[in-house]
Motif scaffolding. Sequence first.
Motif, PDB file in Angstrom:
ATOM      1  N   ILE A 337       0.826  -1.209   0.000  1.00  0.00           N
ATOM      2  CA  ILE A 337       0.000   0.000   0.000  1.00  0.00           C
ATOM      3  C   ILE A 337       0.861   1.261   0.000  1.00  0.00           C
ATOM      4  CG2 ILE A 337      -1.641   1.331   1.372  1.00  0.00           C
ATOM      5  CD1 ILE A 337      -2.765  -1.422   2.331  1.00  0.00           C
ATOM      6  N   ALA A 338       1.823   1.333   0.926  1.00  0.00           N
ATOM      7  CA  ALA A 338       2.653   2.535   1.037  1.00  0.00           C
ATOM      8  C   ALA A 338       3.569   2.697  -0.174  1.00  0.00           C
ATOM      9  CB  ALA A 338       3.477   2.488   2.323  1.00  0.00           C
ATOM     10  N   SER A 339       4.104   1.590  -0.674  1.00  0.00           N
ATOM     11  CA  SER A 339       4.978   1.676  -1.847  1.00  0.00           C
ATOM     12  C   SER A 339       4.197   2.114  -3.081  1.00  0.00           C
ATOM     13  CB  SER A 339       5.655   0.324  -2.100  1.00  0.00           C
ATOM     14  OG  SER A 339       6.476  -0.044  -1.017  1.00  0.00           O
ATOM     15  N   SER A 340       2.985   1.595  -3.231  1.00  0.00           N
ATOM     16  CA  SER A 340       2.144   2.016  -4.355  1.00  0.00           C
ATOM     17  C   SER A 340       1.824   3.506  -4.252  1.00  0.00           C
ATOM     18  CB  SER A 340       0.845   1.201  -4.378  1.00  0.00           C
ATOM     19  OG  SER A 340       1.107  -0.176  -4.561  1.00  0.00           O
ATOM     20  N   ASN A 341       1.509   3.960  -3.047  1.00  0.00           N
ATOM     21  CA  ASN A 341       1.220   5.376  -2.820  1.00  0.00           C
ATOM     22  C   ASN A 341       2.415   6.236  -3.203  1.00  0.00           C
ATOM     23  OD1 ASN A 341       0.606   7.929  -1.767  1.00  0.00           O
ATOM     24  ND2 ASN A 341      -0.465   7.081  -0.002  1.00  0.00           N
ATOM     25  N   THR A 342       3.610   5.832  -2.776  1.00  0.00           N
ATOM     26  CA  THR A 342       4.816   6.616  -3.040  1.00  0.00           C
ATOM     27  C   THR A 342       5.096   6.721  -4.538  1.00  0.00           C
ATOM     28  OG1 THR A 342       5.775   5.948  -0.916  1.00  0.00           O
ATOM     29  CG2 THR A 342       7.288   6.799  -2.581  1.00  0.00           C
ATOM     30  N   ILE A 343       5.000   5.602  -5.247  1.00  0.00           N
ATOM     31  CA  ILE A 343       5.258   5.637  -6.687  1.00  0.00           C
ATOM     32  C   ILE A 343       4.214   6.494  -7.399  1.00  0.00           C
ATOM     33  CG2 ILE A 343       5.346   4.249  -8.787  1.00  0.00           C
ATOM     34  CD1 ILE A 343       6.572   2.005  -7.202  1.00  0.00           C
ATOM     35  N   LEU A 344       2.942   6.331  -7.021  1.00  0.00           N
ATOM     36  CA  LEU A 344       1.896   7.134  -7.648  1.00  0.00           C
ATOM     37  C   LEU A 344       2.128   8.617  -7.429  1.00  0.00           C
ATOM     38  CD1 LEU A 344      -1.293   5.042  -6.775  1.00  0.00           C
ATOM     39  CD2 LEU A 344      -0.320   5.386  -9.049  1.00  0.00           C
ATOM     40  N   GLN A 345       2.438   9.002  -6.186  1.00  0.00           N
ATOM     41  CA  GLN A 345       2.662  10.419  -5.887  1.00  0.00           C
ATOM     42  C   GLN A 345       3.880  10.946  -6.627  1.00  0.00           C
ATOM     43  OE1 GLN A 345       0.736  12.462  -4.141  1.00  0.00           O
ATOM     44  NE2 GLN A 345       0.111  11.611  -2.183  1.00  0.00           N
ATOM     45  N   THR A 346       4.841  10.073  -6.921  1.00  0.00           N
ATOM     46  CA  THR A 346       6.059  10.489  -7.612  1.00  0.00           C
ATOM     47  C   THR A 346       5.826  10.714  -9.100  1.00  0.00           C
ATOM     48  OG1 THR A 346       7.436   9.282  -6.018  1.00  0.00           O
ATOM     49  CG2 THR A 346       8.461   9.875  -8.109  1.00  0.00           C
ATOM     50  N   VAL A 347       5.075   9.823  -9.749  1.00  0.00           N
ATOM     51  CA  VAL A 347       4.966   9.861 -11.207  1.00  0.00           C
ATOM     52  C   VAL A 347       3.780  10.669 -11.708  1.00  0.00           C
ATOM     53  CG1 VAL A 347       6.095   7.609 -11.358  1.00  0.00           C
ATOM     54  CG2 VAL A 347       3.594   7.727 -11.388  1.00  0.00           C
ATOM     55  N   VAL A 348       2.803  10.975 -10.863  1.00  0.00           N
ATOM     56  CA  VAL A 348       1.576  11.612 -11.334  1.00  0.00           C
ATOM     57  C   VAL A 348       1.819  13.088 -11.627  1.00  0.00           C
ATOM     58  CG1 VAL A 348       0.754  12.260  -9.035  1.00  0.00           C
ATOM     59  CG2 VAL A 348      -0.893  11.838 -10.871  1.00  0.00           C
ATOM     60  N   ASP A 349       1.092  13.631 -12.625  1.00  0.00           N
ATOM     61  CA  ASP A 349       1.112  15.062 -12.909  1.00  0.00           C
ATOM     62  C   ASP A 349       0.371  15.809 -11.803  1.00  0.00           C
ATOM     63  OD1 ASP A 349       2.418  14.498 -15.240  1.00  0.00           O
ATOM     64  OD2 ASP A 349       0.630  14.655 -16.518  1.00  0.00           O
ATOM     65  N   ASN A 350       0.880  16.974 -11.428  1.00  0.00           N
ATOM     66  CA  ASN A 350       0.307  17.720 -10.305  1.00  0.00           C
ATOM     67  C   ASN A 350      -1.157  18.086 -10.519  1.00  0.00           C
ATOM     68  OD1 ASN A 350       2.523  17.734  -8.567  1.00  0.00           O
ATOM     69  ND2 ASN A 350       3.430  19.540  -9.555  1.00  0.00           N
ATOM     70  N   ASP A 351      -1.528  18.453 -11.746  1.00  0.00           N
ATOM     71  CA  ASP A 351      -2.898  18.894 -11.978  1.00  0.00           C
ATOM     72  C   ASP A 351      -3.897  17.743 -11.990  1.00  0.00           C
ATOM     73  OD1 ASP A 351      -1.930  17.825 -14.343  1.00  0.00           O
ATOM     74  OD2 ASP A 351      -3.094  19.175 -15.620  1.00  0.00           O
ATOM     75  N   LYS A 352      -3.406  16.516 -11.910  1.00  0.00           N
ATOM     76  CA  LYS A 352      -4.295  15.351 -11.867  1.00  0.00           C
ATOM     77  C   LYS A 352      -4.122  14.561 -10.573  1.00  0.00           C
ATOM     78  CE  LYS A 352      -4.127  14.923 -16.913  1.00  0.00           C
ATOM     79  NZ  LYS A 352      -3.132  15.992 -17.114  1.00  0.00           N
ATOM     80  N   ARG A 353      -3.405  15.120  -9.620  1.00  0.00           N
ATOM     81  CA  ARG A 353      -3.081  14.394  -8.385  1.00  0.00           C
ATOM     82  C   ARG A 353      -4.333  13.992  -7.609  1.00  0.00           C
ATOM     83  NH1 ARG A 353       1.635  13.914  -6.062  1.00  0.00           N
ATOM     84  NH2 ARG A 353       2.476  15.569  -7.407  1.00  0.00           N
ATOM     85  N   GLY A 354      -5.280  14.917  -7.467  1.00  0.00           N
ATOM     86  CA  GLY A 354      -6.488  14.596  -6.716  1.00  0.00           C
ATOM     87  C   GLY A 354      -7.270  13.456  -7.340  1.00  0.00           C
ATOM     88  N   ARG A 355      -7.375  13.463  -8.665  1.00  0.00           N
ATOM     89  CA  ARG A 355      -8.139  12.413  -9.330  1.00  0.00           C
ATOM     90  C   ARG A 355      -7.431  11.068  -9.254  1.00  0.00           C
ATOM     91  NH1 ARG A 355      -9.049  16.020 -14.586  1.00  0.00           N
ATOM     92  NH2 ARG A 355      -7.381  17.150 -13.497  1.00  0.00           N
ATOM     93  N   VAL A 356      -6.119  11.052  -9.453  1.00  0.00           N
ATOM     94  CA  VAL A 356      -5.397   9.780  -9.360  1.00  0.00           C
ATOM     95  C   VAL A 356      -5.461   9.233  -7.941  1.00  0.00           C
ATOM     96  CG1 VAL A 356      -3.117   8.715  -9.493  1.00  0.00           C
ATOM     97  CG2 VAL A 356      -3.879  10.238 -11.311  1.00  0.00           C
ATOM     98  N   MET A 357      -5.346  10.110  -6.938  1.00  0.00           N
ATOM     99  CA  MET A 357      -5.433   9.631  -5.559  1.00  0.00           C
ATOM    100  C   MET A 357      -6.847   9.182  -5.209  1.00  0.00           C
ATOM    101  SD  MET A 357      -2.352   9.661  -5.024  1.00  0.00           S
ATOM    102  CE  MET A 357      -2.537   8.768  -3.476  1.00  0.00           C
ATOM    103  N   SER A 358      -7.837   9.716  -5.908  1.00  0.00           N
ATOM    104  CA  SER A 358      -9.195   9.199  -5.696  1.00  0.00           C
ATOM    105  C   SER A 358      -9.328   7.792  -6.270  1.00  0.00           C
ATOM    106  CB  SER A 358     -10.224  10.128  -6.342  1.00  0.00           C
ATOM    107  OG  SER A 358     -10.220  10.034  -7.760  1.00  0.00           O
ATOM    108  N   PHE A 359      -8.642   7.507  -7.390  1.00  0.00           N
ATOM    109  CA  PHE A 359      -8.641   6.146  -7.925  1.00  0.00           C
ATOM    110  C   PHE A 359      -7.881   5.206  -6.984  1.00  0.00           C
ATOM    111  CE2 PHE A 359      -8.559   8.501 -12.215  1.00  0.00           C
ATOM    112  CZ  PHE A 359      -9.916   8.751 -12.121  1.00  0.00           C
ATOM    113  N   TYR A 360      -6.813   5.730  -6.404  1.00  0.00           N
ATOM    114  CA  TYR A 360      -6.097   4.969  -5.365  1.00  0.00           C
ATOM    115  C   TYR A 360      -7.035   4.667  -4.205  1.00  0.00           C
ATOM    116  CZ  TYR A 360      -2.918   4.375  -1.359  1.00  0.00           C
ATOM    117  OH  TYR A 360      -2.297   3.940  -0.217  1.00  0.00           O
TER     118      TYR A 360
END
Length: 447
Positions: A337-360
């Motif tokens: 869970i934490a590793s997936s979160n870290t990679i997602l937060q690292t690679v995601v574009d800032n303007d789509k962060r909220g939406r990608v984290m909602s999919f998370y």
Amino acid sequence: MKPFCFSSSDLKFLLRALHSRNYRLFFIGQGTSLIGTWMQQVAVSWLVYRLTGSALLLGVTGFASQFPTFLMAPVAGVMVDRWNKQRLFLATQLCAMLQSVMLAGFVLTGTIQVWQIILFSTFLGVVNAFDIPVRQALVIDLVERKEELSNAIALNSSMFNAARLIGPSIAGVLVASLGEGVCFAINAASYLAVILAITALRLTPPAKARARKHILHELREGFGYAYSFTPIRSLLILLALTCLMGMPYVVLLPIFAREILHGGAHTFGFLVAAVGIGALACTLYLASRRSVLGLDRIIAVSAGLFGVAVACFALSGTFFLSLAFLCLAGFASMAQIASSNTILQTVVDNDKRGRVMSFYTMAFMGSTPLGGLVAGIIATRIGARPTLIMGGLACLAGGIVFARHLPEFRRMVRPIYERLGVIPDAASSAGAEQAPDSNSNSKRSLR
């Protein structure tokens, strides 16, 4: 390699994200509140089982508390990208506190019924649909140096799991001696800590908002972005699989505590706390890591290890052996869970962060209640043990499939890691033959 070292300098490195004032306030306030949250979660499960003795209703309650998150998280993600994150976070905490106050009132007056518990759980699920993605998206704004983001995410997980260790232990004692209502009242009071912390944050005003499009357009844009980028898609699919098939073991823990291990509320509290011990140990390890590199391999291994641990717990009939397997399950699940979160937060574009984290959030919190409901139905027919064994084997298979696609995963994230300066560190640590880059900016890493 030395995963843990408690010298003064290494301890400072382990806690480096706490140097940021805003993150420090968030960490203290949220950590206090989470202890109450875990107390309530244990008390709700035990209350439902005490009132009904039904594995099915345990699954229904878990479903009601989390499935609204699955339904509403995508829309919530768009709102997180649009609205003021600090104010939205404050609103979710106030709503969650209201839910706990009302639940405590019904239980302490002896008027609580199962349908009311399910209703309150559903309301909390709606609140969490906004709370989880906004909390995840807010973290990057709380740390002063963005290279400390991975450490902040790991410390978030350690805070969550320290609370999972402390909260259930306290709840087990209080439920047995004073009843479930006291746990709900304490949880309501604990929200004051995080509310005070949120109001004390000093955040830089957000940049001028971009032109807003229709909410459905932005929702489709977010889905298309997450689906088209294979690393994000594969991380979310594996996380959804393990939460759907493996995480329902939490829903069935009261059955194992009473019917298989022949214990009571104390036993249930210790089982939940054992998961927290393993998860906390994992987060300390992850916080000690210097880079995002290698987390993809950890995800593959931990998914399979989690499945094995859940299956072995299902087969165990001994209290201490069950605790050991739950510790392992907690370690492995948190690693993924934490590793997936870290990679997602690292690679995601800032303007789509909220939406990608909602999919998370959908993958993490949304799949779990559906799995809990299905597990409750299956356990009613074939028993809790076979249900968890099947789920564990599915998680093991998912980890194997993910591992087979690691080369493609790494090829696609490499350009992002190069831009962040991570790849030069990877080449150096692995002893790869690569010419040094004279540009000092390329030497930056996620340390």
